[in-house]
Design a protein around this motif. Structure first.
Motif, short mmCIF file in Angstrom:
data_model
loop_
_atom_site.label_atom_id
_atom_site.label_comp_id
_atom_site.label_asym_id
_atom_site.label_seq_id
_atom_site.Cartn_x
_atom_site.Cartn_y
_atom_site.Cartn_z
N ILE A 20 -61.74 -51.93 -49.89
CA ILE A 20 -61.26 -50.80 -49.10
C ILE A 20 -59.75 -50.84 -49.15
N TRP A 21 -59.16 -49.79 -49.68
CA TRP A 21 -57.71 -49.68 -49.74
C TRP A 21 -57.29 -48.78 -48.59
N SER A 22 -56.35 -49.22 -47.79
CA SER A 22 -55.87 -48.44 -46.67
C SER A 22 -54.38 -48.18 -46.81
N TYR B 240 -52.80 -44.10 -42.99
CA TYR B 240 -54.05 -44.76 -42.63
C TYR B 240 -55.28 -44.16 -43.32
N SER C 101 -58.16 -44.14 -45.93
CA SER C 101 -58.82 -45.26 -46.60
C SER C 101 -59.56 -44.77 -47.83
N HIS D 65 -62.53 -46.26 -50.48
CA HIS D 65 -63.54 -47.29 -50.75
C HIS D 65 -63.80 -47.29 -52.26
N ILE E 108 -55.88 -50.53 -38.70
CA ILE E 108 -56.24 -51.20 -39.94
C ILE E 108 -55.56 -52.55 -39.94
#
Length: 116
Positions: free
Chosen positions: A10-12, A17, A19, A21, A59
């Motif tokens: 998961i990149w946030s 903010y 995200s 996936h 996050i």
């Protein structure tokens, strides 16, 4: 190592903010759509957080106001910024983050899922 069905990341974005996936069984890229402040964050829970103040779980295992506690996690309940016990610093951060989402990226079709 090539991604497998058992690997998911998961990149946030620390700015807005959002995200993303990546990976999983179908190795898809899923970018959830914009959500309003009332539906975007869960309430943070931890033994050391005061029960009379509601913090938003952000996050990177922190609240939106920056508190990081061992064992903190999101609860099963939404964090509601309009409630009287909502953390003022979390409210301020939520408003700033919300304003960062471009208006053109707020529609349901603006975020998509793509399979490999």
């Amino acid at each position: 190592m090539p991604p497998t069905q058992w690997h998911e990341e998961i990149w946030s974005c620390s700015w807005c903010y959002a995200s993303t996936h990546v990976g999983g069984e179908w190795f898809g890229i899923a970018r959830p759509p914009y959500l309003s402040m009332e539906m975007r964050w869960e309430r943070a829970v931890a033994d050391s957080l005061p029960a009379d103040v509601s913090h938003a779980f952000g996050i990177f295992d922190r609240t939106l106001c920056g508190i990081q506690e061992v064992g903190m996690s999101p609860s099963d309940y939404w964090w509601l910024p309009e409630r009287g016990n909502a953390c003022g610093a979390c409210q301020s951060a939520a408003m700033v983050i919300d304003e960062r989402w471009p208006q053109t990226m707020r529609s349901v079709d603006a975020r998509a899922s793509v399979a490999r």
